[in-house]
Design a protein around this motif. Sequence first.
Motif, PDB file in Angstrom:
ATOM      1  N   HIS A 123     -14.920   9.720 -16.165  1.00  0.00           N
ATOM      2  CA  HIS A 123     -14.116   9.762 -14.938  1.00  0.00           C
ATOM      3  C   HIS A 123     -12.708  10.311 -15.158  1.00  0.00           C
ATOM      4  N   THR A 173     -11.567   7.206  -5.794  1.00  0.00           N
ATOM      5  CA  THR A 173     -11.493   7.075  -7.236  1.00  0.00           C
ATOM      6  C   THR A 173     -12.715   7.727  -7.844  1.00  0.00           C
ATOM      7  N   ASP A 208     -20.086   6.621  -5.120  1.00  0.00           N
ATOM      8  CA  ASP A 208     -19.379   7.071  -6.317  1.00  0.00           C
ATOM      9  C   ASP A 208     -19.248   5.937  -7.328  1.00  0.00           C
ATOM     10  N   ASP A 209     -19.303   6.294  -8.582  1.00  0.00           N
ATOM     11  CA  ASP A 209     -19.000   5.444  -9.747  1.00  0.00           C
ATOM     12  C   ASP A 209     -20.223   4.741 -10.333  1.00  0.00           C
ATOM     13  N   TYR A 244      -9.368   2.601 -13.951  1.00  0.00           N
ATOM     14  CA  TYR A 244      -8.519   2.197 -12.819  1.00  0.00           C
ATOM     15  C   TYR A 244      -8.794   0.765 -12.394  1.00  0.00           C
ATOM     16  N   HIS A 281     -21.208  11.593 -12.307  1.00  0.00           N
ATOM     17  CA  HIS A 281     -19.795  11.456 -11.915  1.00  0.00           C
ATOM     18  C   HIS A 281     -18.969  11.602 -13.198  1.00  0.00           C
TER      19      HIS A 281
HETATM   20 ZN   LIG Z   1     -15.061   7.867  -8.815  1.00  0.00          ZN
END
Ligand SMILES: [Zn+2]
Length: 346
Positions: free
Chosen positions: A229, A346, A85-86, A123, A225
């Motif tokens: 976000h 996240t 992810d990310d 974040y 993604h």
């Molecule tokens: Zn994420």
Amino acid sequence: MNATGMSALVRHARRDSLVVLCYHRVLPDVQREASPFRDLVVTPEAFEAQVALCAKHYKCLTLRDAMTMLHSGGSHGPLLAITFDDGYWDNYEYAYRVLDAYDAKATFFVVTSLIGSSRQLWYDQLARTTDYLADQHMRPRDWLLGQNDTLVRWLAAQKISTNVRPGRDLVQQVKTISPDMRNTLMDAIAARASKVGYRDKGMDTLMTANQLRDLAEDGHEVASHTCTHPILTQLSDKDLEQEVCKSKADLERIIRGDVVSIAYPNGDFNDTVVRAVREAGYQNAVTTMNGLNTNTSQRLSLDRVFISQDRLSNSAGRCATNVMQMELNGTADLLFLRKMRAHRST
Ligand SMILES: [Zn+2]
């Protein structure tokens, strides 16, 4: 069950299932220890041990190819999809070569607005700046000096720990407030941190367009993604459509191919989100719910298995293969009755 039976159960890879692993970052130990989200990081050594185990027992495919095989109707053997992810830079720097060494293919879910940018995901910025302020012995009430009362009152009500690294806890609480309030809070905290010497060290950047293209050309899957976000369930219909459609179009332009999979930020989705994703043309979507998938699973709300280096290590710090195999074949969920557990993400 006797010891032999248990051992066989632990080793057994379910032939009818698809395991989707959820990773975020692969970083050397020093950088892992410095991360505000240490449990979302595995070291290259741990990652290699885990991939070696997966490659031994499963076909390690992209989510796209694994889903095609799962729904092919033929005999396919145990399937596994490694996902990230990310879209952090370290996926390319450290994970790519390990995957290559074991001929495993993976899926990279990327936040498209930050591709090739020096900026951080919200974040990471919030956690790094608040951890820095705490390191400077500044208490939460000092973080928002001179700011409006609403923000100050909100922060005071959060009972933020004044111990080291409060950033991670604050991020969880900030997820529940409106995007506008979140941005105002983050700007205020960033300004305060900058005033007392905070400088971003560039540890949290995402992959570049060229790196994503390399991965796609090498048979890995580059997937969405979203653009920024956000928590998709908090968005207006118009913003929701923008996040799922524009991120898909931007990635398709970069990799010069189709984008068919998406990961919901923070794992949050509802019927409206699923409908928007379907209408945008996605075929597969992953959540942060823990579990395995079969060919009867909903394709737009697939379960994953969250990989935690600490949970999968033995007392010597090495990959505990029995524990990992129990995670992969669902035995851990049965034993610990946690089928419905949602891991944090996240
Ligand atoms: Zn994420």
